[in-house]
Design a protein around this motif. Structure first.
Motif, PDB file in Angstrom:
ATOM      1  N   THR A  79     -21.323 -50.017 126.817  1.00  0.00           N
ATOM      2  CA  THR A  79     -20.788 -48.661 126.876  1.00  0.00           C
ATOM      3  C   THR A  79     -21.120 -47.950 125.572  1.00  0.00           C
ATOM      4  O   THR A  79     -20.892 -48.474 124.497  1.00  0.00           O
ATOM      5  CB  THR A  79     -19.255 -48.691 127.088  1.00  0.00           C
ATOM      6  OG1 THR A  79     -18.994 -49.366 128.319  1.00  0.00           O
ATOM      7  CG2 THR A  79     -18.677 -47.290 127.136  1.00  0.00           C
ATOM      8  N   GLY A  80     -21.669 -46.778 125.688  1.00  0.00           N
ATOM      9  CA  GLY A  80     -22.035 -46.008 124.503  1.00  0.00           C
ATOM     10  C   GLY A  80     -23.504 -46.112 124.152  1.00  0.00           C
ATOM     11  O   GLY A  80     -24.013 -45.291 123.400  1.00  0.00           O
ATOM     12  N   THR A  81     -24.204 -47.112 124.688  1.00  0.00           N
ATOM     13  CA  THR A  81     -25.643 -47.170 124.460  1.00  0.00           C
ATOM     14  C   THR A  81     -26.298 -46.095 125.314  1.00  0.00           C
ATOM     15  O   THR A  81     -25.777 -45.721 126.365  1.00  0.00           O
ATOM     16  CB  THR A  81     -26.224 -48.554 124.816  1.00  0.00           C
ATOM     17  OG1 THR A  81     -26.003 -48.811 126.197  1.00  0.00           O
ATOM     18  CG2 THR A  81     -25.607 -49.662 123.962  1.00  0.00           C
ATOM     19  N   ASP A  82     -27.417 -45.604 124.853  1.00  0.00           N
ATOM     20  CA  ASP A  82     -28.088 -44.516 125.577  1.00  0.00           C
ATOM     21  C   ASP A  82     -28.404 -44.896 127.027  1.00  0.00           C
ATOM     22  O   ASP A  82     -28.140 -44.127 127.952  1.00  0.00           O
ATOM     23  CB  ASP A  82     -29.381 -44.101 124.859  1.00  0.00           C
ATOM     24  CG  ASP A  82     -29.111 -43.333 123.584  1.00  0.00           C
ATOM     25  OD1 ASP A  82     -27.960 -42.879 123.384  1.00  0.00           O
ATOM     26  OD2 ASP A  82     -30.041 -43.186 122.768  1.00  0.00           O
ATOM     27  N   TRP A  83     -28.980 -46.074 127.209  1.00  0.00           N
ATOM     28  CA  TRP A  83     -29.404 -46.446 128.564  1.00  0.00           C
ATOM     29  C   TRP A  83     -28.208 -46.571 129.510  1.00  0.00           C
ATOM     30  O   TRP A  83     -28.285 -46.148 130.656  1.00  0.00           O
ATOM     31  CB  TRP A  83     -30.252 -47.722 128.552  1.00  0.00           C
ATOM     32  CG  TRP A  83     -29.491 -48.990 128.310  1.00  0.00           C
ATOM     33  CD1 TRP A  83     -29.227 -49.564 127.103  1.00  0.00           C
ATOM     34  CD2 TRP A  83     -28.894 -49.830 129.287  1.00  0.00           C
ATOM     35  NE1 TRP A  83     -28.500 -50.722 127.269  1.00  0.00           N
ATOM     36  CE2 TRP A  83     -28.286 -50.908 128.608  1.00  0.00           C
ATOM     37  CE3 TRP A  83     -28.796 -49.794 130.679  1.00  0.00           C
ATOM     38  CZ2 TRP A  83     -27.606 -51.925 129.267  1.00  0.00           C
ATOM     39  CZ3 TRP A  83     -28.120 -50.804 131.320  1.00  0.00           C
ATOM     40  CH2 TRP A  83     -27.534 -51.859 130.627  1.00  0.00           C
ATOM     41  N   MET A  84     -27.096 -47.115 129.028  1.00  0.00           N
ATOM     42  CA  MET A  84     -25.929 -47.279 129.898  1.00  0.00           C
ATOM     43  C   MET A  84     -25.236 -45.938 130.136  1.00  0.00           C
ATOM     44  O   MET A  84     -24.717 -45.697 131.234  1.00  0.00           O
ATOM     45  CB  MET A  84     -24.955 -48.294 129.291  1.00  0.00           C
ATOM     46  CG  MET A  84     -23.900 -48.753 130.262  1.00  0.00           C
ATOM     47  SD  MET A  84     -24.670 -49.606 131.654  1.00  0.00           S
ATOM     48  CE  MET A  84     -23.324 -49.684 132.772  1.00  0.00           C
TER      49      MET A  84
END
Length: 192
Positions: free
Chosen positions: A146-151
């Motif tokens: 959660t919080g990563t660009d891809w996710m």
């Protein structure tokens, strides 16, 4: 398998579950609206919905298995079935358990559809609409990506797809309900 491998497998199956269950929900609305997917006959949409539902359920079983087998965090089978009893992040894990329990009700009644009747199956099938957002919130709350660009983009795309399908279904439902009284009135006048 090492704990690190199980952790990656758990993350991957969680993301795959999000995508598959999103497609299942969108296809379910398409089936209800009698949408024909290009290149498929109408029954093809229903078959695709059922097949992807089973595939999504298989990935969900893997996701739960990886979470319970991984020794890094103590998640038991009981934690996966009974909501909010886990010592590890009880709220977020509990929401995942609630989503699982709702989906199990949908799955079991779908498998028993011919025995329980259409009305019971349909009423229970509505739980899928509750299960999807609960599972989504579970993933946002407990997911390590959660919080990563891809996710973030994956989650946004899934939410947008479900909202678009739900908006279409609601709009067509409202349009049909406005037409129904006029059709009934014309039918009644024609019968006189």
């Amino acid at each position: 398998m090492t704990s690190e491998t199980l952790w990656y497998a758990n993350r991957a199956t969680g993301a795959v579950c999000l995508v598959l269950f999103t497609v299942v929900v969108v296809l379910g609305m398409a089936v209800r609206l009698r949408v024909k997917i290009p290149g498929l006959p109408r029954f093809g949409t229903i078959s695709l919905h059922r097949s992807l539902s089973l595939s999504a359920t298989a990935f969900l079983a893997l996701h739960i298995a990886f979470a319970t087998v991984d020794s890094y965090v103590d998640i038991t089978v009981l934690d996966a079935i009974v909501p909010f009893v886990s010592d590890y992040q009880p709220l977020w894990l509990g929401l995942g358990t609630v989503a699982l329990d709702l989906m199990l009700a949908v799955l079991i009644t779908s498998l028993l559809r011919n025995r329980i009747g259409h009305r019971t199956w349909r009423a229970t099938h509505w739980l899928a609409y509750a299960s999807w957002p609960v599972a989504l919130i579970h993933g946002i709350g407990i997911g390590t990506d959660t919080g990563t660009d891809w996710m973030t983009w994956l989650t946004f795309a899934c939410v947008a797809a479900v909202l678009a399908a739900a908006g279409t279904r609601l709009a067509l439902g409202v349009r049909a309900s406005r037409r129904t009284p006029a059709v009934l009135l014309r039918t009644a006048e024609g019968a006189r």
